[in-house]
Design a protein around this motif. Sequence first.
Motif, PDB file in Angstrom:
ATOM      1  N   THR A  85       0.826  -1.208   0.000  1.00 54.36           N
ATOM      2  CA  THR A  85       0.000   0.000   0.000  1.00 54.36           C
ATOM      3  C   THR A  85       0.859   1.256   0.000  1.00 54.36           C
ATOM      4  O   THR A  85       0.531   2.253  -0.650  1.00 54.36           O
ATOM      5  N   THR A  89       0.761   4.084  -2.821  1.00 51.73           N
ATOM      6  CA  THR A  89       0.588   5.498  -2.489  1.00 51.73           C
ATOM      7  C   THR A  89       1.675   6.358  -3.133  1.00 51.73           C
ATOM      8  O   THR A  89       1.415   7.482  -3.580  1.00 51.73           O
ATOM      9  N   LYS A 102      -6.734   9.882  -9.576  1.00 50.08           N
ATOM     10  CA  LYS A 102      -7.911   9.554  -8.786  1.00 50.08           C
ATOM     11  C   LYS A 102      -8.055   8.044  -8.599  1.00 50.08           C
ATOM     12  O   LYS A 102      -8.396   7.574  -7.510  1.00 50.08           O
ATOM     13  N   ASN A 105      -5.347   6.688  -6.266  1.00 47.01           N
ATOM     14  CA  ASN A 105      -5.633   7.202  -4.927  1.00 47.01           C
ATOM     15  C   ASN A 105      -6.774   6.428  -4.270  1.00 47.01           C
ATOM     16  O   ASN A 105      -6.708   6.073  -3.084  1.00 47.01           O
ATOM     17  N   GLU A 106      -7.833   6.149  -5.045  1.00 47.16           N
ATOM     18  CA  GLU A 106      -8.961   5.378  -4.527  1.00 47.16           C
ATOM     19  C   GLU A 106      -8.549   3.956  -4.180  1.00 47.16           C
ATOM     20  O   GLU A 106      -8.984   3.403  -3.163  1.00 47.16           O
ATOM     21  N   SER A 108      -5.602   3.004  -3.262  1.00 45.02           N
ATOM     22  CA  SER A 108      -4.797   3.097  -2.040  1.00 45.02           C
ATOM     23  C   SER A 108      -5.692   3.202  -0.807  1.00 45.02           C
ATOM     24  O   SER A 108      -5.453   2.542   0.218  1.00 45.02           O
ATOM     25  N   LYS A 109      -6.756   4.018  -0.906  1.00 45.27           N
ATOM     26  CA  LYS A 109      -7.686   4.164   0.212  1.00 45.27           C
ATOM     27  C   LYS A 109      -8.417   2.849   0.501  1.00 45.27           C
ATOM     28  O   LYS A 109      -8.606   2.466   1.663  1.00 45.27           O
ATOM     29  N   LYS A 112      -6.083   0.476   2.339  1.00 44.16           N
ATOM     30  CA  LYS A 112      -5.912   0.827   3.747  1.00 44.16           C
ATOM     31  C   LYS A 112      -7.127   0.429   4.575  1.00 44.16           C
ATOM     32  O   LYS A 112      -6.990  -0.045   5.705  1.00 44.16           O
ATOM     33  N   ARG A 113      -8.319   0.603   4.001  1.00 41.17           N
ATOM     34  CA  ARG A 113      -9.543   0.226   4.724  1.00 41.17           C
ATOM     35  C   ARG A 113      -9.611  -1.277   4.956  1.00 41.17           C
ATOM     36  O   ARG A 113      -9.938  -1.731   6.052  1.00 41.17           O
TER      37      ARG A 113
END
Length: 215
Positions: A85, A89, A102, A105-106, A108-109, A112-113
């Motif tokens: 991750t 990032t 975008k 980035n999404e 990566s998010k 992490k979740r």
Amino acid sequence: MLGPINYLTRHFINVLAGSTAFIVSVVNISGIAMILSLPLAMGAYYLSNKITFAVQNANQRKKIGLSKSEYQLIDAQLKQAKAHTQSLTQQIVRVRSIRSFKQINEMSKLSKRIINIVQTNPQKFYAVEDFFYAHLPSAVQLSDKYTLLTKEQVTGNEIHLALEDTRKTLKDLHVTMEEDLKNALASDIENLKIELDFAKMSNEKRKERLKVGGE
């Protein structure tokens, strides 16, 4: 997979053990041998850390119902996923289009979740194994390939086709990782539905009792 409370508790115990060893050695050792006090304190700190960490891990395994091998496997996969991750990032600032920025980035998010969910409830690892073994590593490799191709700024039909194919595959992976997140949350959603149904039933029964009592 140990939380911040375990970390603070462990290091408080370690500092206490190291300080105690240092004080005891200073009191009982005289002369030139006192130079051993600091190494003894450091040794006590290290040994305390190893023992406390092992005990905390054993308690955590027992609490969540995992065998030692399962716990170690999931812990290793979480560490690897965090590294992946971080790599993903880092790709965000290297892409040259808003769309790709975008998308990565999404992803990566999402990563992490999912990692946070599994870190909190390691049993959920088995619902999203493919994320750890295939989806996240593929996302990292493809995003790295994509940023490399765009950085070269080489024109030509072959490069163009390679970029389009990579973009499409990354888009498909994004959708797949969204499904991974849904799978990670599936049991929580199901439990919430059960709790809501139970609450509705309880509320209906309460209304019936009030109605009967009012009559």
